[in-house]
Design a protein around this motif. Structure first.
Motif, PDB file in Angstrom:
ATOM      1  N   ASN A 150       2.687   2.585   9.007  1.00 50.58           N
ATOM      2  CA  ASN A 150       2.455   1.282   9.535  1.00 50.58           C
ATOM      3  C   ASN A 150       1.160   0.561   9.390  1.00 50.58           C
ATOM      4  O   ASN A 150       0.958  -0.807   9.373  1.00 50.58           O
ATOM      5  CB  ASN A 150       2.621   1.545  11.270  1.00 50.58           C
ATOM      6  CG  ASN A 150       3.813   2.001  11.746  1.00 50.58           C
ATOM      7  OD1 ASN A 150       5.025   1.772  11.199  1.00 50.58           O
ATOM      8  ND2 ASN A 150       4.093   2.776  12.757  1.00 50.58           N
TER       9      ASN A 150
ATOM     10  N   GLU B 231       0.531  -3.209   7.719  1.00 54.23           N
ATOM     11  CA  GLU B 231      -0.547  -3.863   8.450  1.00 54.23           C
ATOM     12  C   GLU B 231      -1.685  -4.185   7.699  1.00 54.23           C
ATOM     13  O   GLU B 231      -2.568  -5.331   8.045  1.00 54.23           O
ATOM     14  CB  GLU B 231      -0.916  -3.529   9.735  1.00 54.23           C
ATOM     15  CG  GLU B 231       0.010  -3.228  10.687  1.00 54.23           C
ATOM     16  CD  GLU B 231       0.588  -4.476  11.319  1.00 54.23           C
ATOM     17  OE1 GLU B 231      -0.215  -5.501  11.460  1.00 54.23           O
ATOM     18  OE2 GLU B 231       1.628  -4.734  11.644  1.00 54.23           O
TER      19      GLU B 231
ATOM     20  N   THR C 125       8.121   4.229  14.716  1.00 49.25           N
ATOM     21  CA  THR C 125       7.275   4.166  15.678  1.00 49.25           C
ATOM     22  C   THR C 125       6.514   2.669  15.451  1.00 49.25           C
ATOM     23  O   THR C 125       6.774   2.286  14.266  1.00 49.25           O
ATOM     24  CB  THR C 125       6.242   5.125  15.878  1.00 49.25           C
ATOM     25  OG1 THR C 125       5.308   5.157  14.971  1.00 49.25           O
ATOM     26  CG2 THR C 125       6.823   6.791  15.768  1.00 49.25           C
ATOM     27  N   ASP C 126       6.040   2.344  16.506  1.00 46.20           N
ATOM     28  CA  ASP C 126       4.723   1.280  16.388  1.00 46.20           C
ATOM     29  C   ASP C 126       3.416   1.572  16.137  1.00 46.20           C
ATOM     30  O   ASP C 126       2.600   1.061  16.558  1.00 46.20           O
ATOM     31  CB  ASP C 126       5.076   0.186  16.931  1.00 46.20           C
ATOM     32  CG  ASP C 126       5.023   0.501  18.674  1.00 46.20           C
ATOM     33  OD1 ASP C 126       4.850   1.822  18.972  1.00 46.20           O
ATOM     34  OD2 ASP C 126       5.332  -0.402  19.477  1.00 46.20           O
TER      35      ASP C 126
END
Length: 262
Positions: A187, A191, A253-254
């Motif tokens: 993640n 990002e 997941t985040d």
């Protein structure tokens, strides 16, 4: 067989080289006796001696490389167990092309080249195994494990996935956490955030530490994932099976962080 029989007779281990040759040929084992280092006794029968020669690599030695070991750790283990000297180890790491292993990265030909690819496991080797044979046994084991991994759903290349697995190995405390930790790094990559993995900073330091200080975060190294975005250039340790599986299929997941409780 004739040469072996002659050697055994001269050493006083058998009474007749002709009888030994006859037995080996009659039992269908001519040409099947294997090179190695063996402990034999004159009290052993021809059948027992032949059976020894048929069972592989002769006298053996066992060593274990735990998950999370670095190349430096492995070199020290080999040296302390009289398997090879540290100089012999690093010579192979830096200079041997090891062209038979297509999965090895081609960009790096330095002391990091085999980092992450010497699979952590328990090995049984012949006491006369050469340094290259020992390292090849570990690379063979890595290749075997890699070929049986689940589908790579990380979105990373194979080499990047192995780097991720090494971060997971260095950071995870429980098997149940590995896929979640892998998801945090995936993640953060998506990002465009720095990974901020303490284990990569520890890897970059001249001496290993248990605790990373704020001053350590200033080290100018491509392995400092506080300073440089993206994955480090190579793995930072030898990931085990569970970490490789987690890197192949991270949890969904985040999450962008994880916190260790004391």
């Amino acid at each position: 067989t004739k040469a072996i029989a002659s050697s055994l007779e001269k050493s006083g281990l058998i009474r007749s080289d002709r009888a030994f040759i006859h037995y080996v040929k009659k039992s269908g084992n001519d040409g099947k006796l294997r090179v190695g280092s063996y402990s034999l006794s004159p009290s052993m029968s021809v059948e027992e001696i032949t059976d020894k020669f048929l069972k592989g690599i002769g006298e053996t030695k066992k060593f274990t490389i735990p998950e999370g070991y670095t190349l430096k750790d492995i070199a020290q283990t080999f040296s302390s167990n009289n398997i090879m000297t540290e100089d012999e180890f690093w010579n192979i790491v830096k200079n041997d092309p090891l062209e038979e292993y297509a999965f090895l990265p081609t960009a790096s030909h330095d002391e990091h080249r085999l980092e992450g690819y010497l699979f952590p496991d328990t090995y049984i080797i012949g006491i006369n195994s050469t340094p290259r044979e020992v390292i090849c046994a570990m690379l063979d084991r890595f290749e075997q494990v890699k070929s049986n991994l689940p589908e790579n759903k990380s979105g990373l290349s194979e080499q990047e996935m192995i780097i991720l697995a090494s971060l997971v190995e260095a950071e995870a405390k429980l098997d149940s956490e590995r896929a979640t930790i892998a998801s945090v790094y995936i993640n953060r990559l998506k990002e465009g955030m720095p990974l901020q993995c303490d284990a990569t900073v520890i890897y970059a330091l001249p001496e290993r530490k248990d605790v990373v200080l704020y001053s350590d975060l200033e080290i100018d190294s491509p392995y400092n994932t506080y300073k440089y975005k993206g994955l480090p250039p190579t793995p930072i340790c030898s990931p085990g099976l569970k970490s490789l599986q987690a890197a192949c299929q991270p949890a969904e997941t985040d999450y962008l962080y994880y916190l260790w409780s004391k």
